[in-house]
Enzyme design. Structure first.
Site, PDB file in Angstrom:
ATOM      1  N   PHE A   1      34.383  43.302  35.939  1.00 24.18           N
ATOM      2  CA  PHE A   1      34.119  41.861  35.972  1.00 24.18           C
ATOM      3  C   PHE A   1      33.711  41.436  37.373  1.00 24.18           C
ATOM      4  O   PHE A   1      32.797  40.628  37.542  1.00 24.18           O
ATOM      5  CB  PHE A   1      35.357  41.071  35.528  1.00 24.18           C
ATOM      6  CG  PHE A   1      35.465  40.955  34.039  1.00 24.18           C
ATOM      7  CD1 PHE A   1      34.703  40.027  33.342  1.00 24.18           C
ATOM      8  CD2 PHE A   1      36.314  41.778  33.316  1.00 24.18           C
ATOM      9  CE1 PHE A   1      34.786  39.914  31.961  1.00 24.18           C
ATOM     10  CE2 PHE A   1      36.404  41.680  31.935  1.00 24.18           C
ATOM     11  CZ  PHE A   1      35.635  40.745  31.255  1.00 24.18           C
TER      12      PHE A   1
ATOM     13  N   GLU B   1      31.126  38.402  39.391  1.00 24.42           N
ATOM     14  CA  GLU B   1      31.630  37.665  40.547  1.00 24.42           C
ATOM     15  C   GLU B   1      30.772  37.892  41.792  1.00 24.42           C
ATOM     16  O   GLU B   1      30.150  36.953  42.295  1.00 24.42           O
ATOM     17  CB  GLU B   1      33.111  38.014  40.750  1.00 24.42           C
ATOM     18  CG  GLU B   1      33.902  37.504  39.549  1.00 24.42           C
ATOM     19  CD  GLU B   1      35.377  37.830  39.516  1.00 24.42           C
ATOM     20  OE1 GLU B   1      36.114  37.060  38.880  1.00 24.42           O
ATOM     21  OE2 GLU B   1      35.818  38.849  40.068  1.00 24.42           O
TER      22      GLU B   1
ATOM     23  N   GLU C   1      43.010  33.099  37.393  1.00 26.38           N
ATOM     24  CA  GLU C   1      44.094  32.772  36.476  1.00 26.38           C
ATOM     25  C   GLU C   1      44.988  31.660  37.009  1.00 26.38           C
ATOM     26  O   GLU C   1      45.908  31.218  36.312  1.00 26.38           O
ATOM     27  CB  GLU C   1      44.920  34.022  36.175  1.00 26.38           C
ATOM     28  CG  GLU C   1      44.178  35.083  35.376  1.00 26.38           C
ATOM     29  CD  GLU C   1      43.146  35.844  36.200  1.00 26.38           C
ATOM     30  OE1 GLU C   1      43.197  35.766  37.445  1.00 26.38           O
ATOM     31  OE2 GLU C   1      42.271  36.500  35.614  1.00 26.38           O
TER      32      GLU C   1
END
Ligand SMILES: *[C@@H]1O[C@H](CO)[C@@H](O)[C@H](O)[C@H]1NC(C)=O
Ligand SMILES: *[C@@H]1O[C@H](CO)[C@@H](O)[C@H](O)[C@H]1NC(C)=O
Ligand SMILES: *[C@@H]1O[C@H](CO)[C@@H](O)[C@H](O)[C@H]1NC(C)=O
Ligand SMILES: *[C@@H]1O[C@H](CO)[C@@H](O)[C@H](O)[C@H]1NC(C)=O
Ligand SMILES: *[C@@H]1O[C@H](CO)[C@@H](O)[C@H](O)[C@H]1NC(C)=O
Ligand SMILES: *[C@@H]1O[C@H](CO)[C@@H](O)[C@H](O)[C@H]1NC(C)=O
Ligand SMILES: *[C@@H]1O[C@H](CO)[C@@H](O)[C@H](O)[C@H]1NC(C)=O
Ligand SMILES: *[C@@H]1O[C@H](CO)[C@@H](O)[C@H](O)[C@H]1NC(C)=O
Ligand SMILES: *[C@@H]1O[C@H](CO)[C@@H](O)[C@H](O)[C@H]1NC(C)=O
Length: 347
Positions: free
Chosen positions: A201, A206, A120
């Site tokens: 996620f 990842e 982010e």
């Protein structure tokens, strides 16, 4: 009559609750303005890191990915042109920070690129972080559904084509020492949630997409709530599984429970909790005053006492005068002085 009204209002409440359970909120209002504004603002803040990008073009690629489409039917391919257009920021070696179940803490810790870089904090993630968006097939003015978006389920997983892909691309560019912050106190509404899940996620997009040859080590940071409970810690529960999965990929790991730098950030929000008392004891122990320090501190204390005494006398005199004249101003100046001496005391 009264009964009918009661039944009707009950029906309305039930209807409202079931509707809100089925649908989440709609797309963020002013989505386009926000995305465009953040896009330019990101480039303003990161002028040195990012080559100038065309924000209208970026909005266009983002918008065409989902507008006028059934939200449950968007794909990774739809968003590919957005990610190609915006590119992935160059993340310095040793700076990538991944997170799972620790949104707030991970971002406090990364501090928008100052300490570390989370997804982010990159341009692709930053400009839409925290926003909601979904399309609609009905012919509205702009093909975006502002009234409601489907609830996130496995059968309608409309945020994964974006965030899954963002995660994948971010992970592909990680190098050196990488970190992941997980939550060792994660509670669902009924059951504890494991700190590491293969379907998170991190587990799906990842860890599997790390370029192992470029990664020297994975540091696992396990964060617990200040007041516990420590459901899982390094070496047990799902964290053991994470260490195994990383090892199977050929990545060495080290694990830390509540490292000091993370804990201090948590304590900033709960300074009075018992676990945060180390601030009082610890700092004094580390900076044992020397003889010289001691003497100068005594001098400072005497001077301070003198100032405070003189000040009290003055305040008393002024107070007597002011009570007779203007009361408010006097109290103000007293508070100001008190505050100033407080600050001197701490430094
Ligand atoms: C930016 O992209 C828009 C839309 O694709 C295009 O119309 C415009 O000419 C581009 N601006 C520049 C400076 O390239
Ligand atoms: C989903 O999209 C594909 C192609 O993009 C299309 O073939 C398919 O019919 C769509 N399904 C639904 C339920 O809209
Ligand atoms: C990354 O960390 C390793 C090990 O601490 C160090 O040798 C290397 O210089 C660091 N790289 C950068 C770019 O800081
Ligand atoms: C960990 O999870 C708990 C419960 O789900 C939550 O209250 C807490 O804020 C989380 N910790 C961090 C550091 O995000
Ligand atoms: C918005 O989505 C909801 C639920 O997905 C749907 O019922 C509604 O018709 C949509 N609104 C528009 C304007 O398409
Ligand atoms: C959508 O509406 C516009 C006018 O409001 C019309 O020109 C266009 O043909 C419509 N498109 C579809 C697919 O119905
Ligand atoms: C990031 O990853 C992509 C895909 O693996 C690659 O093409 C690109 O060169 C990488 N960029 C950096 C800065 O490592
Ligand atoms: C992992 O650690 C071992 C022992 O310290 C070392 O021999 C090996 O090269 C390391 N592997 C990687 C991928 O860094
Ligand atoms: C993991 O270890 C911590 C402390 O060592 C303990 O409190 C916790 O119950 C353990 N959890 C599991 C799942 O074994």
């Amino acid at each position: 009559m009264a009964q009918t009204v009661a039944v009707c209002s009950l029906c309305l409440i039930v209807a409202f609750v079931s509707v809100s359970l089925c649908y989440s909120q709609g797309s963020t209002k002013h989505l386009k303005d926000i995305v465009l504004g953040r896009c330019w603002d990101f480039q303003r803040q990161k002028a040195h890191d990012v080559s100038t990008k065309n924000c209208s073009k970026i909005w266009e690629t983002f918008y065409t990915a989902f507008a006028y489409k059934d939200p449950c039917n968007t794909t990774f391919a739809d968003y590919a042109s957005y990610f190609d257009e915006i590119g992935m920021d160059i993340v310095k070696p040793n700076k990538s920070l991944f997170w799972s179940g620790t949104y707030k803490e991970a971002h406090l810790f990364s501090d928008f690129d100052v300490r570390f870089t989370t997804l982010e904090d990159t341009m692709a993630g930053w400009i839409v972080n925290g926003l909601t968006w979904c399309g609609t097939k009905t012919n509205t003015s702009d093909g975006i559904n502002y009234s409601s978006c489907p609830k996130q389920t496995t059968s309608c997983d409309y945020s994964t084509p974006f965030w899954g892909q963002a995660s994948k691309r971010f992970a592909e560019n990680a190098s050196g020492i990488v970190r992941v912050m997980v939550n060792g106190t994660r509670m669902g509404s009924e059951h504890p949630i494991p700190a590491y899940r293969r379907d998170s996620f991190f587990g799906r997009y990842e860890l599997p997409n790390f370029h192992v040859d470029r990664i020297t080590r994975l540091i696992i940071l396990v964060v617990h709530n200040i007041d516990g409970p420590d459901l899982e810690s390094c070496g047990n529960g799902s964290i053991k599984l994470l260490q195994k999965d990383a090892c199977d990929r050929g990545i060495n790991t080290t694990c830390h429970d509540d490292p000091d730098d993370v804990r201090h950030l948590l304590c900033a929000d709960q300074p009075r909790s018992r676990e945060c008392w180390f601030f009082n004891g610890g700092t004094k122990k580390v900076t044992q005053p020397t003889e010289d320090d001691n003497r100068s501190w005594k001098l400072v204390a005497i001077i301070m006492l003198g100032i405070v005494a003189a000040f009290c006398l003055m305040a008393a005199v002024i107070g007597v005068v002011c009570v007779k004249t203007r009361r408010g101003k006097c109290i103000d100046s007293f508070n100001y002085r008190k505050h100033a001496t407080d600050i001197e005391h701490e430094t």
